[in-house]
Design a protein around this motif. Structure first.
Motif, PDB file in Angstrom:
ATOM      1  N   GLY A 125       0.878  -1.271  -0.196  1.00 17.14           N
ATOM      2  CA  GLY A 125      -0.047   0.046   0.113  1.00 17.14           C
ATOM      3  C   GLY A 125       0.897   1.351   0.026  1.00 17.14           C
ATOM      4  O   GLY A 125       0.424   2.437  -0.521  1.00 17.14           O
ATOM      5  N   THR A 126       2.104   1.321   0.742  1.00 16.28           N
ATOM      6  CA  THR A 126       2.669   2.426   0.725  1.00 16.28           C
ATOM      7  C   THR A 126       3.558   2.652  -0.796  1.00 16.28           C
ATOM      8  O   THR A 126       3.557   3.870  -1.266  1.00 16.28           O
ATOM      9  CB  THR A 126       4.052   2.129   1.717  1.00 16.28           C
ATOM     10  OG1 THR A 126       3.481   1.841   2.967  1.00 16.28           O
ATOM     11  CG2 THR A 126       4.768   3.408   1.900  1.00 16.28           C
ATOM     12  N   ASP A 171      -6.437   7.557   0.081  1.00 17.31           N
ATOM     13  CA  ASP A 171      -5.814   6.381   0.690  1.00 17.31           C
ATOM     14  C   ASP A 171      -6.893   5.588   1.059  1.00 17.31           C
ATOM     15  O   ASP A 171      -7.199   5.782   2.373  1.00 17.31           O
ATOM     16  CB  ASP A 171      -4.835   6.920   1.683  1.00 17.31           C
ATOM     17  CG  ASP A 171      -4.002   5.917   2.449  1.00 17.31           C
ATOM     18  OD1 ASP A 171      -4.349   4.967   2.195  1.00 17.31           O
ATOM     19  OD2 ASP A 171      -3.308   6.385   3.185  1.00 17.31           O
ATOM     20  N   GLN A 223      -7.393   1.127   4.066  1.00 13.70           N
ATOM     21  CA  GLN A 223      -8.436   0.655   5.013  1.00 13.70           C
ATOM     22  C   GLN A 223      -9.675   0.636   4.687  1.00 13.70           C
ATOM     23  O   GLN A 223     -10.601   0.175   5.018  1.00 13.70           O
ATOM     24  CB  GLN A 223      -8.074   1.527   6.314  1.00 13.70           C
ATOM     25  CG  GLN A 223      -6.918   1.452   7.067  1.00 13.70           C
ATOM     26  CD  GLN A 223      -6.888   1.973   8.217  1.00 13.70           C
ATOM     27  OE1 GLN A 223      -7.799   2.446   9.080  1.00 13.70           O
ATOM     28  NE2 GLN A 223      -5.442   2.333   8.602  1.00 13.70           N
ATOM     29  N   SER A 249      -4.126  -1.164   0.028  1.00 13.74           N
ATOM     30  CA  SER A 249      -3.247  -2.362   0.599  1.00 13.74           C
ATOM     31  C   SER A 249      -3.783  -3.712   0.956  1.00 13.74           C
ATOM     32  O   SER A 249      -5.033  -3.531   1.134  1.00 13.74           O
ATOM     33  CB  SER A 249      -2.741  -1.696   1.912  1.00 13.74           C
ATOM     34  OG  SER A 249      -1.946  -2.818   2.507  1.00 13.74           O
ATOM     35  N   LYS A 291      -5.692  -6.071   6.511  1.00 16.70           N
ATOM     36  CA  LYS A 291      -6.677  -4.838   6.001  1.00 16.70           C
ATOM     37  C   LYS A 291      -8.095  -5.527   5.467  1.00 16.70           C
ATOM     38  O   LYS A 291      -8.271  -7.014   5.346  1.00 16.70           O
ATOM     39  CB  LYS A 291      -5.973  -4.268   4.576  1.00 16.70           C
ATOM     40  CG  LYS A 291      -4.505  -3.653   4.975  1.00 16.70           C
ATOM     41  CD  LYS A 291      -4.589  -2.338   5.640  1.00 16.70           C
ATOM     42  CE  LYS A 291      -3.330  -2.181   5.980  1.00 16.70           C
ATOM     43  NZ  LYS A 291      -3.163  -0.765   6.152  1.00 16.70           N
TER      44      LYS A 291
HETATM   45  C1  LIG Z   1      -1.746   0.253   5.980  1.00 25.51           C
HETATM   46  C2  LIG Z   1      -1.676   1.473   5.321  1.00 25.51           C
HETATM   47  C3  LIG Z   1      -0.909   1.948   4.494  1.00 25.51           C
HETATM   48  C4  LIG Z   1       0.122   1.085   3.571  1.00 25.51           C
HETATM   49  O1  LIG Z   1      -0.066  -0.118   3.426  1.00 25.51           O
HETATM   50  P1  LIG Z   1       1.225  -1.030   3.431  1.00 25.51           P
HETATM   51  O2  LIG Z   1       0.481  -2.045   2.407  1.00 25.51           O
HETATM   52  O3  LIG Z   1       1.144  -1.665   4.910  1.00 25.51           O
HETATM   53  O4  LIG Z   1       2.339  -0.716   2.916  1.00 25.51           O
HETATM   54  C5  LIG Z   1      -1.222   3.092   4.147  1.00 25.51           C
HETATM   55  N1  LIG Z   1      -2.088   4.124   4.520  1.00 25.51           N
HETATM   56  C6  LIG Z   1      -2.949   3.679   5.559  1.00 25.51           C
HETATM   57  C7  LIG Z   1      -4.039   4.278   5.906  1.00 25.51           C
HETATM   58  C8  LIG Z   1      -2.920   2.367   6.026  1.00 25.51           C
HETATM   59  O5  LIG Z   1      -3.532   1.703   6.960  1.00 25.51           O
END
Ligand SMILES: *Cc1c(COP(=O)(O)O)cnc(C)c1O
Length: 374
Positions: A58-59, A162, A165, A186, A191
């Motif tokens: 997700g990042t 974003d 979640q 993500s 999640k």
């Molecule tokens: C989990 C999360 C991310 C990052 O996702 P990853 O897959 O862990 O890199 C970004 N933003 C929010 C709000 C998250 O909860």
């Protein structure tokens, strides 16, 4: 009791998961196999956008989106102060500066009035170029896109959702991951839709952004992998993870999203008179990444958490620290802004166990323990 019970989920679908993984392995196409392309088609269809492009996590999804939007040094990107660190970290990875914005106490999401005020402040200061807004669908609830989208576009900026979640949530029947000029999610195991490792995806209706992100995730490839036309990343979803997600997406659509909403209704029925429970406004649907209650003080919250722990009931503080006090962001001057809601929430929130396999008797046990403790 598990906070998010991935073992029970696996026990229910192990035959399907095992054969899907086995087929992926037997294909020998561990990178960008057929499962990846199929998953991307199914994700785009479910969300209702033209392009879904998977990636490593997700990042990375956020960073790919920011790079495709042309975010660069000198740009300001507005980010809620109450979120997971990666929402703001991604902005720095793209070379820009995150500008923190207070959230709404009731929805936990970015506050439209505070956003408008921060944009005005940055414009008046004149040192950074206001380029984009990242709205986070915190705990599974879409941000207030009726207002946020208008403020963002009226100011000539781009919107990045974003939805790490937020997958499965909706607003006026439009699904999460479709609200941004680009949206990111993500597939981290915990999640709403998770795989068995790291994974992520970006979503857009814009053909140009889609092309750019497909290039950026494979080292900025041009015509092929060894023709490199820009600086990119190495960020693809493993074929094995796509095989897991194909099975899990079916479960998510056919019953899991309903099941977490049922669990949330039971929690609210039983706890609504005792504590502040999450409020879901008309038109919004949450995918309940977390079920988060708000206590009256830090002492009350911490005391409740330790009493739950004594009864073997797991709970989590998402999040204990607002972005504007994170050491990594010391270099950012937030001005005279206050972050009243964000500061208060960090001291008083508590997330209770939440997942599709939570039984009514689990919920009875948890809610009884909460009531006794208070
Ligand atoms: C989990 C999360 C991310 C990052 O996702 P990853 O897959 O862990 O890199 C970004 N933003 C929010 C709000 C998250 O909860």
């Amino acid at each position: 009791m598990e906070f998010r019970d991935l073992k029970t989920q696996y026990a229910n679908i192990s035959d399907k998961i095992n054969s899907s993984i086995k087929a992926a392995i037997e294909s020998g196409r561990f990178i960008m196999g057929a499962e990846v392309a199929l998953l991307e088609e199914r994700l785009a269809e479910y969300v209702g956008v033209k392009h879904a492009i998977t990636c490593g996590n997700g990042t990375d999804a956020l960073v790919l989106a920011l790079k495709a939007m042309g975010v660069k040094p000198g740009d300001a990107v507005f980010v809620p102060d109450f979120t997971f660190f990666a929402s703001a970290e991604s902005v720095c990875s793209a070379g820009a500066v995150p500008v923190f914005v207070d959230v709404e106490y009731d929805s936990f999401n970015i506050c439209p009035d505070a956003l408008a005020a921060q944009i005005e402040r940055v414009k008046a200061e004149g040192t950074l170029n206001p380029k984009a807004v990242i709205a986070v669908d915190l705990f599974g609830l879409p941000a207030d896109y009726d207002k946020i989208t208008k403020i963002t576009h009226d100011n000539g900026m781009l919107l990045l959702e974003d939805a790490a979640q937020g997958f499965g949530g909706s607003l006026h029947k439009k699904r999460a991951c479709s609200f941004g000029d680009i949206s990111a999610t993500s597939f981290f195991p915990a999640k709403p839709l998770g795989c068995y490792g790291d994974g992520g995806a970006v979503f857009t209706d814009n053909d140009e952004y889609a092309q750019l992100m497909k290039s950026l995730r494979v080292h900025g490839k041009g015509a092929d992998k060894y023709d490199n036309v820009r600086i990119g990343q190495n960020s693809r979803l493993d074929t094995i993870q796509a095989a897991v997600l194909l099975v899990k997406l079916d479960e998510f659509i056919s019953h899991e999203l309903d099941d977490v909403n049922r669990a949330a209704r039971l929690y609210t029925e039983r706890l609504g008179d005792t504590v502040k429970t999450p409020k879901i406004k008309d038109g919004f649907v949450s995918s309940w990444a977390q079920y988060t209650i708000t206590l009256k003080s830090k002492a009350e919250r911490d005391n409740l958490q330790s009493k739950l722990k004594a009864e073997n009931i797991p709970s989590m503080v998402y999040y204990p620290k607002p972005m504007h006090t994170q050491t990594a962001f010391n270099f950012i001057k937030s001005g005279a802004q206050d972050f009243k809601a964000s500061d208060a929430l960090c001291d008083t929130v508590l997330s209770l166990p939440m997942h599709p396999y939570l039984t009514e008797s689990d919920i009875d046990k948890i809610t009884r323990a909460v009531k006794n403790a208070l």
